[in-house]
Design an enzyme around this catalytic site. Structure first.
Site, PDB file in Angstrom:
ATOM      1  N   PRO A  15       0.676  -1.814   0.293  1.00  0.00           N
ATOM      2  CA  PRO A  15      -0.383  -0.354  -0.212  1.00  0.00           C
ATOM      3  C   PRO A  15       0.818   1.414  -0.125  1.00  0.00           C
ATOM      4  O   PRO A  15       0.197   2.468  -0.288  1.00  0.00           O
ATOM      5  CB  PRO A  15      -1.043  -0.061   1.476  1.00  0.00           C
ATOM      6  N   GLY A  16       1.623   1.607   0.132  1.00  0.00           N
ATOM      7  CA  GLY A  16       2.943   2.089  -0.501  1.00  0.00           C
ATOM      8  C   GLY A  16       3.643   2.684   0.863  1.00  0.00           C
ATOM      9  O   GLY A  16       4.195   4.092   0.854  1.00  0.00           O
ATOM     10  N   GLY A  17       3.738   2.638   2.448  1.00  0.00           N
ATOM     11  CA  GLY A  17       4.661   2.816   3.224  1.00  0.00           C
ATOM     12  C   GLY A  17       5.815   2.402   3.200  1.00  0.00           C
ATOM     13  O   GLY A  17       6.603   4.365   2.765  1.00  0.00           O
ATOM     14  N   ASP A  24       4.041  -2.510  -8.963  1.00  0.00           N
ATOM     15  CA  ASP A  24       3.352  -3.427  -8.414  1.00  0.00           C
ATOM     16  C   ASP A  24       1.945  -4.109  -9.138  1.00  0.00           C
ATOM     17  O   ASP A  24       1.381  -3.069 -10.794  1.00  0.00           O
ATOM     18  CB  ASP A  24       1.569  -2.439  -7.219  1.00  0.00           C
ATOM     19  N   CYS A  36       6.104  -9.963   5.863  1.00  0.00           N
ATOM     20  CA  CYS A  36       5.709  -9.539   7.495  1.00  0.00           C
ATOM     21  C   CYS A  36       5.236 -10.822   7.941  1.00  0.00           C
ATOM     22  O   CYS A  36       4.171 -11.433   7.834  1.00  0.00           O
ATOM     23  CB  CYS A  36       5.103  -9.105   7.251  1.00  0.00           C
TER      24      CYS A  36
END
Length: 424
Positions: free
Chosen positions: A243-245, A261, A356
């Site tokens: 999501p771009g963090g 992506d 993760c």
């Protein structure tokens, strides 16, 4: 009504095996609710998913016979009621009455008296039954528990599972001046510079959101990008970027970022975040396995698709949906993406691989396999000094490995693996 929305969300996750984030976006009864009601519905669902083992044990203890396939809707209603009754601050009478009131549809009406009876009994006897259970163990699927015991030992597996039962705090990464924003938001400034917000609030209402001063990002998720060191003026590729963090981290640090992506929709969300934070990156919709840059980059960050077992404290649906087969399938993809990343970097450049996941197949084993192959890379070990006060997150091999119960007294962190490689 928030509880009807929670029922629909639970059916989407448990009944139809959808990820909770996807269900939150696509369930009309939820999306049409006001913010406050959405918060309550999501809280109930997450409590069910977080404590499903304990809740189902209560149901088994208080039912004379199983509900069977036709009664799965009633079981979900019971799960909701018990989650509120045993694992929330909602008043007992409200937890029982609102759950029984919800049982008015054609599929639930035949079970209304049963739901009421079970919840009333749980009011009287539920705490006694819960005291007999090994909560961390029963809330963790057997395959996951066994894998964590094998990888980390039983004490650590128990600590991980215990942390997963806690509602996590909200973590933010500041674009600049974290000390100022810690004061402005009454947030705790963590050793890594992450802002940890204790109070529950809608993210969009917090000071600094509209100015783009920060973005939501778990403490552990903020660490891998830092392993690239100073990226100012460097050409950096962020693979599987949504999501771009990490894209925003690299851009804020002065990197010339290409974010890749395969999902156009997910990249649209990345662009929205970049616009809000007034940061720049070039976004490319492509499959990272086959896409290659026009020129070799100075560095690549690959946050590979994974089973996400390290994020169960934030995403308890992971405990209910993922299987060993998912890990095996994703491990094959990760290996291919890692080799693709090597092809994108100039000699002397850096590659940071991260997931993760708590599963060694998606972390340590991937790097070991790559180093044992003929790939033109060498391990660039992460030094304990690079972790600041969190020296326990660096392994003897020079990997970064965070576990959910680290900093447990302050709310824990997601489980992440990261390794740094240098292109030969």
């Amino acid at each position: 009504m928030p509880r009807n929305a929670a029922f629909d969300l639970l059916d989407a996750v448990i009944g139809h095996k959808r990820l909770l984030d996807e269900a939150l976006d696509k369930t009309p009864s939820f999306t049409h609710l006001p913010d406050r009601d959405r918060g309550l519905a999501a809280l109930i669902v997450r409590a069910v998913l977080r404590h499903r083992g304990e809740i189902d044990a209560l149901i088994d203890a208080f039912l004379e016979k199983p509900l069977g396939k036709k009664g799965q809707s009633a079981k979900n209603a019971l799960r909701m009621g018990l989650a509120q009754l045993m694992f929330s601050d909602i008043a007992d009478h409200a937890a029982v009455d609102t759950t029984v009131e919800m049982c008015q549809s054609a599929e639930l009406a035949p079970y209304r008296k049963l739901v009421n009876a079970v919840l009333r009994r749980a009011q009287r006897e539920g705490a006694k039954v819960l005291a007999t259970l090994d909560a961390p163990r029963v809330n963790t699927p057997e395959w996951l528990w066994d894998s964590w015991v094998a990888a980390y030992g039983e004490d650590t597996a128990r600590a991980i599972a215990t942390q997963h039962m806690q509602e996590p705090p909200l973590d933010l990464t500041a674009k600049a001046d974290p000390a100022h924003w810690a004061q402005a938001l009454d947030a705790q400034l963590m050793p890594t510079g992450t802002l940890r917000v204790g109070r529950k609030a809608s993210v969009t209402t917090l000071e600094g959101f509209d100015q783009g001063a920060w973005w939501v990002q778990d403490l552990a998720a903020s660490l891998p990008a830092r392993l690239l060191g100073s990226v100012e003026g460097m050409d950096v590729i962020d693979l599987c970027a949504a999501p771009g963090g990490k894209t925003m981290e690299l851009a804020a640090a002065g990197g010339q970022v290409i974010a890749v992506d395969r999902s156009t929709k997910r990249l649209e969300r990345v662009q929205q975040n970049l616009d809000r934070t007034q940061l720049n990156a070039k976004l490319i919709t492509a499959d990272a396995e086959t896409w290659r840059p026009a020129m070799l980059a100075d560095a690549v960050l690959l946050d590979a698709p994974c089973s996400a077992t390290g994020t169960a404290r934030r995403h308890p649906d992971v405990l209910n949906l993922k299987t060993q087969a998912d890990v095996d399938k994703l491990a094959n993809l990760q290996g291919r993406l890692l080799r693709a990343a090597v092809d994108m970097v100039r000699p002397g450049g850096l590659i940071v691989y991260c997931t993760c996941s708590l599963q060694p197949e998606e972390g340590e084993r991937q790097i070991e396999a790559l180093l044992a192959s003929d790939a033109p890379v060498e391990l660039d070990p992460v030094k304990p000094a690079e972790a600041g006060a969190l020296t326990n997150i660096i392994t003897p091999e020079g990997y970064l490995r965070t576990l959910p119960h680290y900093l447990n007294e302050q709310g824990g962190m997601d489980g992440f693996f990261a390794a740094r490689l240098r292109r030969l």
